[in-house]
Write an enzyme that holds these catalytic residues in place. Structure first.
Site, PDB file in Angstrom:
ATOM      1  CG  HIS A 112     153.551 172.548  50.949  1.00  0.00           C
ATOM      2  ND1 HIS A 112     152.371 172.446  51.659  1.00  0.00           N
ATOM      3  CD2 HIS A 112     153.846 171.295  50.516  1.00  0.00           C
ATOM      4  CE1 HIS A 112     151.967 171.172  51.642  1.00  0.00           C
ATOM      5  NE2 HIS A 112     152.831 170.468  50.961  1.00  0.00           N
ATOM      6  CG  ASP A 151     149.589 167.345  47.237  1.00  0.00           C
ATOM      7  OD1 ASP A 151     149.756 166.983  48.420  1.00  0.00           O
ATOM      8  OD2 ASP A 151     150.473 167.255  46.364  1.00  0.00           O
ATOM      9  CG  HIS A 153     151.201 166.496  51.895  1.00  0.00           C
ATOM     10  ND1 HIS A 153     151.467 165.633  50.845  1.00  0.00           N
ATOM     11  CD2 HIS A 153     151.831 165.983  52.980  1.00  0.00           C
ATOM     12  CE1 HIS A 153     152.217 164.637  51.293  1.00  0.00           C
ATOM     13  NE2 HIS A 153     152.447 164.832  52.570  1.00  0.00           N
ATOM     14  CG  ASP A 240     150.588 163.608  47.691  1.00  0.00           C
ATOM     15  OD1 ASP A 240     149.483 163.991  47.274  1.00  0.00           O
ATOM     16  OD2 ASP A 240     151.412 164.378  48.215  1.00  0.00           O
TER      17      ASP A 240
END
Length: 438
Positions: A112, A151, A153, A240
């Site tokens: 991120h 991931d 996200h 995740d």
């Protein structure tokens, strides 16, 4: 003695002295349970699976990628230097021929973190994969790189860093941004005018199972990789998407992750998210390591796994099929998209508002790209955080033409300091980083 078919290197760095909080999911236990499981399975006794100790990245490694405001040591702890150093270590081992593949099991994570960094967001301060990639480009002459982000996200930081780079293919498969942080990663996010089509996003519906992830791999990711022909394939290996993860809503399994890894064949994997500390991470990581090493992973099954319970519905399957086709269409039309985006355009501009959820503030950005037919174009970012800092960050790309280099230096040297606290320059062709202050 068991022997790996593919020589595989591992780096572990649990970061004992860094956590969001003592009870936050992003803490050292994320890797401690995995290390215990790997020890119990005897993976480090397998011939052809070798452990390396994480090194530390230099300030210069960070400055090839980031504009850290006001400087790198203000936004990074020692754990961040070592976590990025673990990725760099495994990258060097790959390039030096010590291993065929490598997995950096490190934290804090990084995908991120954008080009401009004022603090922490999404548990990330600096981008481990990007720092590793740009070091390998500098030290070994690597050119074309593919980053496959698995991931849950969206990897918005990696996307931001490579938005204008046609030599870096970034593909992110993630839970639909309408339902999960950071709220980005849609089909229409395809890269800037000089690199459109080398950013590809594959948003997936909540409760997508391994069937959906493997469909994306086979119908979109692998065909595009085959055509792009990267020198290296990097997997941002977030975990995740697992059905037990407390922060997400997906139905991926440890065996599904291993299947994906076996088919993707990444040269280097770097751990990102994954917050089911006991129920998922030990199993997923063991499966990933076995898959990278070319060994049997069929016995890796979580206690709570049920294929029937986790099967995705037909509407999810139909949505994923449509999304894969949209991605392929964008890829096939990328040259026409670039032509349309560049037509009658001298400067391409975009505005971003970036929320630093970990540190609790907003950054506003105004980005200007000088669109160039000879290179990917020189970039400047006007970045400010209310009541804190305003900077102008100038990025001269790795393959900049002489005209874009001159423009970059004009922006850096001639811009009036005015309301700016700092003016920063990344000169990638000369591997220099410069700073002007009031």
């Amino acid at each position: 003695m068991l022997k790996a078919k593919t020589h595989t290197g591992l780096v572990f760095f649990p970061a004992y002295d860094w956590a969001i909080s003592a009870t936050h999911p992003e803490r050292e236990e994320r890797l401690l349970y995995t290390q215990d499981q790997i020890s119990e399975e005897g993976l480090l006794d397998v011939e052809g699976i070798d452990e390396f100790k994480a090194g530390v990245v230099d300030i210069e490694d960070v400055q090839r990628v980031h504009f850290c405001v006001p400087d790198a040591r203000s936004v990074m702890t020692e754990s961040h230097f070592i976590s990025a150093g673990g990725a760099k270590t495994i990258g060097k081992a790959k390039m030096d021929g010590l291993v065929d593949r490598g997995f950096a099991l490190v934290r804090p994570p990084g995908h991120h973190a954008m080009r401009v960094v004022h603090g922490g967001r999404g548990f990330c301060n600096v981008n481990n994969e990007a720092i590793m990639i740009e070091y390998l480009r500098h030290a070994y002459g690597i050119d074309r790189v593919a980053i496959i982000d698995t991931d849950c996200h969206h990897g918005d930081g990696t996307q931001d860093i490579y938005w204008h780079d046609p030599d870096t293919l970034f593909i992110s498969m993630h839970q639909d941004g309408r339902t999960l942080f950071p709220g980005t990663g849609f089909n229409n996010e395809t890269g800037g005018p000089t690199a459109a089509g080398t950013t590809l996003n594959i948003p997936l519906p909540p409760y997508t199972s391994e069937e959906g992830f493997l469909t994306v791999l086979e119908k979109a990711v692998l065909p595009i990789l085959q055509e792009f022909k990267p020198d290296l394939i990097i997997n941002s290996a977030g975990q995740d998407n697992h059905f037990t993860d407390p922060l997400t809503n997906m139905n991926f399994s440890a065996k599904g992750y291993a299947d994906l890894t076996s088919r993707l064949k990444p040269d280097i994997a770097v751990l990102e998210g994954g917050y089911s500390i006991e129920s998922a991470l030990p199993y997923v990581n063991v499966g990933l390591i076995l898959a990278m090493a070319g060994m049997d992973y069929s016995h890796v099954v979580e206690p709570e796994y049920s294929a029937e319970r986790l099967r995705q519905g037909p509407s999810i399957t139909a949505t994923i099929e449509r999304t894969c086709q949209q991605v392929i269409d964008t890829w096939n039309d990328r040259q026409n998209i670039r032509i349309r985006m560049q037509e009658n355009v001298i400067y391409a501009e975009r505005n971003n508002t970036v929320f630093y959820d970990t540190d609790g503030f907003y950054e506003t950005q105004h980005e200007t790209l000088q669109v160039c037919r000879q290179c990917s174009g020189v970039l400047k970012i006007d970045s400010s955080v209310e009541r804190k800092m305003r900077v102008l960050a100038v990025h001269i790309p790795r393959k900049a033409c002489e005209n874009c280099r001159k423009t970059g230096y004009q922006w850096f040297e001639k811009t009036d300091m005015g309301s700016y606290d700092m003016i920063l320059l990344q000169d990638r062709p000369e591997d220099q980083y410069r700073v002007r202050k009031k």
